[in-house]
Design a protein around this motif. Sequence first.
Motif, PDB file in Angstrom:
ATOM      1  N   UNK A   3     -25.999 -21.351  74.434  1.00 30.98           N
ATOM      2  CA  UNK A   3     -27.333 -21.706  74.846  1.00 30.98           C
ATOM      3  C   UNK A   3     -27.303 -22.830  75.874  1.00 30.98           C
ATOM      4  N   UNK A   4     -26.144 -23.296  76.033  1.00 31.62           N
ATOM      5  CA  UNK A   4     -25.913 -24.490  76.846  1.00 31.62           C
ATOM      6  C   UNK A   4     -26.175 -24.067  78.445  1.00 31.62           C
ATOM      7  N   UNK A   5     -25.633 -22.943  79.020  1.00 30.59           N
ATOM      8  CA  UNK A   5     -26.072 -22.334  80.288  1.00 30.59           C
ATOM      9  C   UNK A   5     -27.556 -22.071  80.595  1.00 30.59           C
ATOM     10  N   UNK A   6     -28.270 -21.458  79.661  1.00 31.14           N
ATOM     11  CA  UNK A   6     -29.488 -21.334  80.042  1.00 31.14           C
ATOM     12  C   UNK A   6     -30.272 -22.476  79.749  1.00 31.14           C
ATOM     13  N   UNK A   7     -29.882 -23.287  78.955  1.00 33.72           N
ATOM     14  CA  UNK A   7     -30.697 -24.703  78.905  1.00 33.72           C
ATOM     15  C   UNK A   7     -30.441 -25.478  80.167  1.00 33.72           C
ATOM     16  N   UNK A   8     -29.333 -25.462  80.714  1.00 37.41           N
ATOM     17  CA  UNK A   8     -29.259 -26.163  81.936  1.00 37.41           C
ATOM     18  C   UNK A   8     -29.927 -25.497  82.976  1.00 37.41           C
ATOM     19  N   UNK A   9     -29.953 -24.157  83.206  1.00 39.87           N
ATOM     20  CA  UNK A   9     -30.677 -23.636  84.224  1.00 39.87           C
ATOM     21  C   UNK A   9     -32.288 -23.986  84.128  1.00 39.87           C
ATOM     22  N   UNK A  10     -32.728 -23.884  82.793  1.00 42.82           N
ATOM     23  CA  UNK A  10     -34.028 -24.063  82.399  1.00 42.82           C
ATOM     24  C   UNK A  10     -34.360 -25.508  82.971  1.00 42.82           C
ATOM     25  N   UNK A  11     -33.598 -26.477  82.592  1.00 45.15           N
ATOM     26  CA  UNK A  11     -33.844 -27.959  82.890  1.00 45.15           C
ATOM     27  C   UNK A  11     -33.889 -28.138  84.588  1.00 45.15           C
ATOM     28  N   UNK A  12     -32.766 -27.433  85.073  1.00 45.48           N
ATOM     29  CA  UNK A  12     -32.517 -27.470  86.754  1.00 45.48           C
ATOM     30  C   UNK A  12     -34.023 -26.980  87.333  1.00 45.48           C
ATOM     31  N   UNK A  13     -34.445 -25.707  86.572  1.00 42.28           N
ATOM     32  CA  UNK A  13     -35.524 -25.272  87.176  1.00 42.28           C
ATOM     33  C   UNK A  13     -36.935 -26.229  87.086  1.00 42.28           C
TER      34      UNK A  13
END
Length: 133
Positions: A3-13
């Motif tokens: 879940x780390x990569x999707x979470x990072x993408x969400x935070x970046x978005x």
Amino acid sequence: MYLLLPLLVFVLMVAALVDAITRRDDQVKHLPKFAWVLFIIFLPFLGSVLWFALGREWDRNPRESMSFGDPRRWSRDEPAPARPASRPQPRDYRTTAQQLADLEREIEIAELEAEIRRRRAQDVPGVQPPDAG
């Protein structure tokens, strides 16, 4: 861990959206602000990366940050110095119909004044009316 990569993408978005929305229109490059917001929403990773790389104006002299409701966001000029507190402006308690009637009266008065000016110009001796020729 997965879940780390999707979470990072969400935070970046989210960071890109907040930054894009709080920017003034003159601080946005290449596309209108609305298009950047849509681009960030529909292509979260690519849109966010492109927003930070191409879309925002990077100030060499950073100004103080502004909140969503700050009126300075909407003006292109430098912020005006703080004014002393003044009395609140009186509210207009007329209905929409009353306001429209007042506007129609103003238009009618302006048309009558224009007609008076036109007639006075015709009555000046030695000056021919525009339709006589």
